[in-house]
Enzyme design. Structure first.
Site, PDB file in Angstrom:
ATOM      1  N   HIS A 173      -1.556   1.396   7.526  1.00  0.00           N
ATOM      2  CA  HIS A 173      -2.121   1.051   6.092  1.00  0.00           C
ATOM      3  C   HIS A 173      -1.783   2.628   5.261  1.00  0.00           C
ATOM      4  O   HIS A 173      -2.310   3.699   6.232  1.00  0.00           O
ATOM      5  CB  HIS A 173      -3.427   0.770   5.988  1.00  0.00           C
ATOM      6  CG  HIS A 173      -4.097   0.598   4.632  1.00  0.00           C
ATOM      7  ND1 HIS A 173      -3.676  -0.255   3.583  1.00  0.00           N
ATOM      8  CD2 HIS A 173      -5.133   1.045   3.985  1.00  0.00           C
ATOM      9  CE1 HIS A 173      -4.162  -0.402   2.383  1.00  0.00           C
ATOM     10  NE2 HIS A 173      -5.149   0.557   2.821  1.00  0.00           N
ATOM     11  N   CYS A 216       0.926  -1.160   0.072  1.00  0.00           N
ATOM     12  CA  CYS A 216       0.016   0.078   0.173  1.00  0.00           C
ATOM     13  C   CYS A 216       0.788   1.178   0.002  1.00  0.00           C
ATOM     14  O   CYS A 216       0.519   1.995  -0.787  1.00  0.00           O
ATOM     15  CB  CYS A 216      -0.745  -0.006   1.121  1.00  0.00           C
ATOM     16  SG  CYS A 216      -0.320  -0.261   2.863  1.00  0.00           S
TER      17      CYS A 216
END
Length: 440
Positions: free
Chosen positions: A391, A88
């Site tokens: 994330h 990510c």
């Protein structure tokens, strides 16, 4: 009825496959009618399958499988990036760079390997100078990624070919551990810059036309030699002033930069309990002032004074000598303690339009007012508590609308949603007189 017919069909096909059909059966009108009926059923089933495939194809097309925001507005033509396993950090940076038009358009206009002819046929246009490996090209794979985004042909694209090249030329990013998005950005820009410097058959950047005269400040931001599209877009120049508190000697030097890393001032890091009233909101200008304010160097950073010929107490101050076309600001949200690397979760307020950098310039009187204004183009956000976990997602402005990029998922969002984000990296582009983006 369809199922019963299929069973009969399979029975007859299985029984008589590869055999001659007995004469008494072949001439039977009943069997002929059964065969005709089974053939019509087979055609019906195949038509049904084609319809199902068409529906699946339609449902996977960008127009029907596009994500919606709370207002029900679809994110048309947007393409996400598949997560290959804790990638990510890479996806957020790639999506951000794809929305910086002056940068991404340059790469998308480069010719692909298949289109080259003559002496360059079948060969890469660029090579990885730092690794001495001509079998891979970071520029080529980066170009392919940018060309695949915003095409509307698919909802998610797999960046596995680019990730393979990154593994080969950036050893610190091998494996599937979570990485720092800012560190990846620095490595990516540096390697793109170096590879394009080594290009023998590459096209010159439109921004670096040989007919256009170069200014002195422009030559200073050419990191490691020749300027490229990387330094032309992201390159700025800092003036570093160090003043000896003992003899008064002043030292000045110019430092090129591709981004600025800003501390969040300590007075805004205090965590308040539910019973306490929250303090003043930290702003991006607070972080910029902290970066450029005069500071006294501590004992571990004593300045080597050439006049005193020893390390002395001194002060340091930064000025921005030249602003870049795209101003990349990194908020230092992670810091080391005795055992851990903690995250500073303080919200930093940032402007959507008209970030004024004039007060941080070395010679503001020599700069046009409009050249000091910047508008937000993209934001990278870290969700979670630590650098090795959490994330990354990104926000990007494309054709007047804001999108949220969460790996494969892309949604349309409002300006208000972007402004509420706890930014980690901010990308600002030079202000233009175009109309402000339409709000959703």
């Amino acid at each position: 009825m369809v199922i019963i017919g299929l069973v009969w069909y399979c029975f007859y096909r299985g029984r008589f496959a590869g055999k001659k059909v007995p004469e008494n059966i072949r001439g039977s009108r009943h069997v002929q009618r059964v065969r005709e009926h089974l053939q019509s059923l087979e055609n019906s089933v195949s038509n049904t399958d084609r319809q199902r495939k068409r529906k699946r194809s339609d449902s996977s097309s960008p127009d029907s499988k596009l994500k919606k925001d709370s207002d029900g507005t679809v994110a048309q033509c947007a393409t996400g990036l598949r997560n290959l396993g804790n990638t990510c950090f890479m996806n957020a940076i790639l999506q951000s760079l794809s929305n910086i038009q002056v940068f991404s358009c340059y790469f998308k206009e480069l010719p692909s390997v298949a289109l080259r002819s003559g002496k360059t046929a079948g060969r890469r246009m660029y090579h990885t100078r730092s690794q001495g490996d001509s079998s891979v090209s970071l520029v080529e794979e980066f170009r392919k990624i940018l060309c695949s985004l915003w095409q509307g042909s698919q909802t998610a694209f797999s960046p596995d070919a680019l990730f393979y090249v990154i593994w080969k030329i950036m050893p610190s990013f091998r494996g599937y551990q979570q990485q720092d998005a800012h560190e990846f950005l620095r490595y990516l820009l540096d390697h793109l810059h170096r590879e394009m410097q080594g290009s023998k058959n590459g096209l010159p950047s439109p921004a670096l036309s040989p007919d256009r005269p170069k200014h002195a400040s422009e030559s200073k931001c050419c990191i490691n030699g020749t300027s490229t599209i990387v330094t032309s877009v992201f390159g700025g120049v800092l003036q570093n002033e160090v003043y000896c508190l003992i003899c008064g000697t002043e030292s000045r030097k110019f430092d090129p930069f591709l981004d600025l890393s800003l501390d969040i001032p300590s007075q805004f890091r205090i965590k308040f309990t539910k019973d306490q009233e929250p303090g003043p909101t930290c702003t991006l200008n607070d972080c910029l002032r902290s970066f450029t304010d005069l500071e006294e160097l501590d004992e571990t950073e004593l300045y080597m004074c050439h006049k005193c010929k020893k390390r002395q107490k001194s002060t340091k101050k930064f000025w921005i000598q030249k602003l870049p076309k795209v101003l990349c600001l990194h908020l230092k949200r992670f810091h080391w303690t005795a055992f851990l690397r903690n995250k500073i979760d303080t919200y930093v307020e940032f402007p959507m339009h008209g970030l004024d950098m004039k007060s941080f310039l070395l010679e503001p009187e020599n700069s046009l007012p409009e050249r000091c204004l910047y508008d937000l183009a993209a934001v990278v956000v870290h969700h979670g508590s630590g650098i090795g976990s959490g994330h990354y997602t990104a926000y990007g402005l494309h054709e007047g609308r804001w999108y949220h990029f969460n790996d494969s998922t892309v949604t349309l969002v409002s300006e208000e949603a972007v402004l509420k984000a706890k930014a980690y990296i901010l990308f600002y582009t030079e202000h233009t007189d175009q109309e402000s983006p339409a709000k959703l």
